[in-house]
Design a protein around this motif. Structure first.
Motif, short mmCIF file in Angstrom:
data_model
loop_
_atom_site.label_atom_id
_atom_site.label_comp_id
_atom_site.label_asym_id
_atom_site.label_seq_id
_atom_site.Cartn_x
_atom_site.Cartn_y
_atom_site.Cartn_z
N VAL A 122 -12.87 1.56 5.10
CA VAL A 122 -11.61 2.28 5.24
C VAL A 122 -11.07 2.10 6.64
O VAL A 122 -9.87 1.84 6.84
CB VAL A 122 -11.78 3.78 4.89
CG1 VAL A 122 -10.52 4.57 5.21
CG2 VAL A 122 -12.17 3.95 3.43
N ARG A 125 -14.04 9.20 1.28
CA ARG A 125 -12.68 8.71 1.15
C ARG A 125 -12.65 7.47 0.27
O ARG A 125 -13.53 6.63 0.34
CB ARG A 125 -12.10 8.38 2.51
CG ARG A 125 -11.79 9.60 3.32
CD ARG A 125 -11.22 9.26 4.68
NE ARG A 125 -10.91 10.43 5.43
CZ ARG A 125 -11.78 11.09 6.19
NH1 ARG A 125 -13.01 10.68 6.28
NH2 ARG A 125 -11.41 12.17 6.83
N GLY A 163 -0.32 2.42 -3.14
CA GLY A 163 -1.65 2.76 -2.67
C GLY A 163 -1.83 4.24 -2.43
O GLY A 163 -0.87 5.00 -2.39
N THR A 164 -3.09 4.61 -2.27
CA THR A 164 -3.40 6.01 -1.99
C THR A 164 -4.75 6.11 -1.29
O THR A 164 -5.60 5.24 -1.43
CB THR A 164 -3.40 6.85 -3.29
OG1 THR A 164 -3.53 8.22 -2.95
CG2 THR A 164 -4.54 6.46 -4.20
N ILE A 165 -4.90 7.16 -0.54
CA ILE A 165 -6.20 7.51 0.06
C ILE A 165 -6.50 8.92 -0.42
O ILE A 165 -5.69 9.83 -0.24
CB ILE A 165 -6.17 7.48 1.60
CG1 ILE A 165 -5.80 6.09 2.10
CG2 ILE A 165 -7.51 7.94 2.17
CD1 ILE A 165 -5.61 6.01 3.61
N TYR A 216 -7.56 0.21 7.78
CA TYR A 216 -6.56 0.84 8.64
C TYR A 216 -6.26 -0.05 9.84
O TYR A 216 -5.10 -0.28 10.17
CB TYR A 216 -7.06 2.22 9.09
CG TYR A 216 -6.10 2.90 10.03
CD1 TYR A 216 -4.96 3.52 9.55
CD2 TYR A 216 -6.33 2.90 11.41
CE1 TYR A 216 -4.06 4.12 10.41
CE2 TYR A 216 -5.44 3.50 12.26
CZ TYR A 216 -4.31 4.11 11.77
OH TYR A 216 -3.42 4.71 12.62
N THR A 236 -14.56 2.35 -1.01
CA THR A 236 -14.88 3.71 -0.56
C THR A 236 -15.65 3.80 0.74
O THR A 236 -15.65 4.84 1.37
CB THR A 236 -15.69 4.45 -1.65
OG1 THR A 236 -16.87 3.69 -1.92
CG2 THR A 236 -14.88 4.62 -2.92
N PHE A 261 0.82 -1.21 0.00
CA PHE A 261 0.00 0.00 0.00
C PHE A 261 0.86 1.26 0.00
O PHE A 261 0.59 2.21 -0.74
CB PHE A 261 -0.95 0.01 1.20
CG PHE A 261 -1.79 1.24 1.27
CD1 PHE A 261 -2.85 1.42 0.40
CD2 PHE A 261 -1.50 2.24 2.18
CE1 PHE A 261 -3.63 2.57 0.44
CE2 PHE A 261 -2.27 3.39 2.23
CZ PHE A 261 -3.33 3.55 1.35
N VAL A 298 -9.89 4.41 -0.86
CA VAL A 298 -8.60 3.74 -0.75
C VAL A 298 -8.40 2.94 -2.03
O VAL A 298 -9.32 2.26 -2.49
CB VAL A 298 -8.56 2.79 0.48
CG1 VAL A 298 -7.26 2.01 0.51
CG2 VAL A 298 -8.74 3.59 1.77
N SER A 299 -7.20 3.04 -2.61
CA SER A 299 -6.95 2.30 -3.84
C SER A 299 -5.52 1.80 -3.90
O SER A 299 -4.62 2.38 -3.30
CB SER A 299 -7.26 3.16 -5.06
OG SER A 299 -6.36 4.24 -5.14
N THR A 306 -14.33 -4.82 -2.48
CA THR A 306 -13.54 -4.02 -3.41
C THR A 306 -14.11 -4.06 -4.82
O THR A 306 -14.91 -4.93 -5.16
CB THR A 306 -12.09 -4.54 -3.46
OG1 THR A 306 -12.11 -5.91 -3.89
CG2 THR A 306 -11.42 -4.42 -2.12
N ARG A 342 -10.07 -0.79 -5.54
CA ARG A 342 -10.48 0.31 -4.66
C ARG A 342 -11.70 -0.04 -3.84
O ARG A 342 -12.45 -0.95 -4.17
CB ARG A 342 -10.71 1.57 -5.45
CG ARG A 342 -11.89 1.49 -6.39
CD ARG A 342 -12.04 2.77 -7.17
NE ARG A 342 -13.25 2.73 -7.97
CZ ARG A 342 -13.56 3.60 -8.88
NH1 ARG A 342 -12.76 4.61 -9.12
NH2 ARG A 342 -14.68 3.50 -9.56
#
Length: 188
Positions: free
Chosen positions: A176, A126, A116-118, A180, A171, A112, A128-129, A152, A169
């Protein structure tokens, strides 16, 4: 025993980062990883801790890069055996099986941090991908996330300019948070 766990978890994290941004040579036994300079500076202590990697600054068209390189026959052979030469097409299931369930969250965290990115949309949602090549097999990663209650979507894009990519991704806010807690909190 806790110190030993830290060693293994740090290596699993680095293997995830290498899955995202690494390259494994068939001919020279070299393993390399090129990162945005600020990302390279952030991960440098961990890379330095794992061995004697050569380091160099370079740049691509958009931003400065930091490259790490090591030539090690056994390390290169291990990575090739785990699918790193084909990582643009195959899933990370071999690596995850090698690491075992206890270390997989560290691998996912490294992956990630590399790919990865948020982001937050204009509506405040938000997303996450994970980014990958167009033909990447997301099956195993989807399964890992599904085990944690995360649903996903895979999106594949072909640009008119010839660029092709895919993205895994999700959402939903609760997903999310689950991501985490399962893969980021408490890991390197």
């Amino acid at each position: 025993c806790k110190g030993r766990q830290t060693v293994f978890s740090s290596v699993a994290y680095l293997l995830g980062y290498l899955w995202a941004d690494g390259w494994v040579s068939d001919k020279t036994n070299m393993v390399s990883m090129s990162l945005k300079h600020e990302d390279g500076v952030a991960i440098k202590p961990l890379v330095d801790w794992t061995g004697e990697w050569a380091q160099s600054n370079r740049s691509n068209r958009s931003f400065p890069m930091l490259e790490f390189r090591v030539t090690d026959r056994r390390f290169n052979a291990l990575l090739r055996g785990l699918g790193y030469r084909d990582k643009s097409r195959v899933s990370a299931d071999q690596v995850c099986a090698y690491l075992g369930d206890q270390l997989v969250p560290y691998f996912v965290h490294g992956f990630f941090d590399g790919d990865g990115t948020i982001v937050r949309s204009k509506t405040g949602q938000r997303m996450v991908s994970f980014a990958g090549p167009f033909d990447y097999d997301w099956t195993h990663m989807r399964s890992l996330l599904s085990e944690k209650g995360i649903t996903t979507t895979v999106v594949r894009q072909e640009k008119k300019t010839g660029g092709r990519s895919s993205m895994l991704r999700f959402t939903d806010r609760l997903q999310v948070i689950r991501f985490y807690r399962a893969f980021i909190h408490g890991h390197p």
